[in-house]
Design a protein around this motif. Structure first.
Motif, mmCIF file in Angstrom:
data_model
loop_
_atom_site.group_PDB
_atom_site.id
_atom_site.type_symbol
_atom_site.label_atom_id
_atom_site.label_comp_id
_atom_site.label_asym_id
_atom_site.label_seq_id
_atom_site.Cartn_x
_atom_site.Cartn_y
_atom_site.Cartn_z
ATOM 1 N N GLU A 10 -5.609 0.017 5.518
ATOM 2 C CA GLU A 10 -7.055 -0.505 5.383
ATOM 3 C C GLU A 10 -6.972 -1.252 3.903
ATOM 4 N N ILE A 11 -6.087 -1.066 2.825
ATOM 5 C CA ILE A 11 -6.219 -1.654 1.884
ATOM 6 C C ILE A 11 -5.657 -3.091 2.008
ATOM 7 N N THR A 12 -4.509 -3.175 2.947
ATOM 8 C CA THR A 12 -4.173 -4.584 3.203
ATOM 9 C C THR A 12 -5.354 -5.176 3.947
ATOM 10 N N ARG A 43 -8.441 -5.109 3.672
ATOM 11 C CA ARG A 43 -9.481 -5.514 2.472
ATOM 12 C C ARG A 43 -9.006 -6.555 1.691
ATOM 13 N N LEU A 44 -7.667 -6.504 1.182
ATOM 14 C CA LEU A 44 -7.183 -7.461 0.490
ATOM 15 C C LEU A 44 -6.967 -9.007 1.065
ATOM 16 N N ILE A 71 0.731 -6.865 -0.705
ATOM 17 C CA ILE A 71 -0.254 -6.595 0.097
ATOM 18 C C ILE A 71 -0.406 -5.931 1.381
ATOM 19 N N ARG A 88 2.126 -3.601 1.717
ATOM 20 C CA ARG A 88 2.352 -2.276 1.070
ATOM 21 C C ARG A 88 3.859 -2.044 1.502
ATOM 22 N N VAL A 98 -5.793 -8.180 -8.042
ATOM 23 C CA VAL A 98 -6.944 -7.739 -7.595
ATOM 24 C C VAL A 98 -8.267 -8.518 -8.275
ATOM 25 N N LEU A 151 -11.567 -8.429 -6.545
ATOM 26 C CA LEU A 151 -11.907 -6.876 -6.409
ATOM 27 C C LEU A 151 -11.762 -5.821 -7.592
ATOM 28 N N TYR A 178 -8.480 -0.898 -6.705
ATOM 29 C CA TYR A 178 -7.371 -1.396 -5.550
ATOM 30 C C TYR A 178 -6.229 -1.621 -6.338
ATOM 31 N N GLU A 237 -3.806 1.491 -5.985
ATOM 32 C CA GLU A 237 -2.981 1.789 -4.845
ATOM 33 C C GLU A 237 -1.855 0.847 -4.954
ATOM 34 N N LEU A 238 -1.871 -0.218 -5.562
ATOM 35 C CA LEU A 238 -0.874 -1.115 -5.293
ATOM 36 C C LEU A 238 0.358 -1.073 -6.314
#
Length: 145
Positions: A4-6, A8-9, A38, A40, A53, A58, A62, A65-66
């Motif tokens: 999900e984070i990928t 969003r980025l 990005i 992960r 970010v 962002l 975020y 988490e990175l």
């Protein structure tokens, strides 16, 4: 499955109209490494994550988490994305010949994927542009004990 984070980025990158080359200039890190963060497949320092970010517009949540240790790899299945599969196919066809040539030149060992860089270059060609992938890894001889 893309985290999900990928997603969003990448959406923020698109919204900001930034390329990975643009992010390379901002972060001072190679575009392939930034893409790995990005997706992960690599982790960033707090400073790198914050710069990334912020460039993507962002929040700081975020960035945290990175900086976490990633789970690397595509998983146990053969990749189905055509571009990624092509690299898999290249290794199926040229893996053993490449291994033999490396052993002839260096001896019994492997190329590091840790002490490693990966660059992608575009070579213009009138018959069709070419993709040039340069892998550069430290040779690690097998240890005798």
């Amino acid at each position: 499955m893309i985290p999900e984070i990928t997603q969003r980025l990448l959406a923020a990158k698109k919204e900001m109209k930034l390329s990975f080359a643009d992010l390379e200039k901002i972060l001072g890190r190679d575009e392939v490494w930034i893409a790995a963060v990005i997706y992960r497949q690599a982790s960033a320092s707090e400073e790198e994550a914050t710069k990334l970010v912020e460039a993507l517009g962002l929040g700081a949540a975020y960035a945290k988490e990175l900086t976490q240790y990633p789970v690397k790899g595509l998983g146990p299945v053969v990749p189905t994305d055509p571009l990624i599969y092509r690299f898999y196919e290249i290794m199926q066809v040229y893996g053993m010949p490449l291994k033999e040539v490396i052993h002839e030149k260096f001896g019994d060992g492997i190329m590091s994927a840790i002490d490693f860089t990966l660059d992608v270059e575009k070579e213009e060609d009138p018959k069709g542009d070419r993709v040039k992938v340069v892998m550069n890894g430290k040779f690690l001889p097998y240890k005798k004990w």
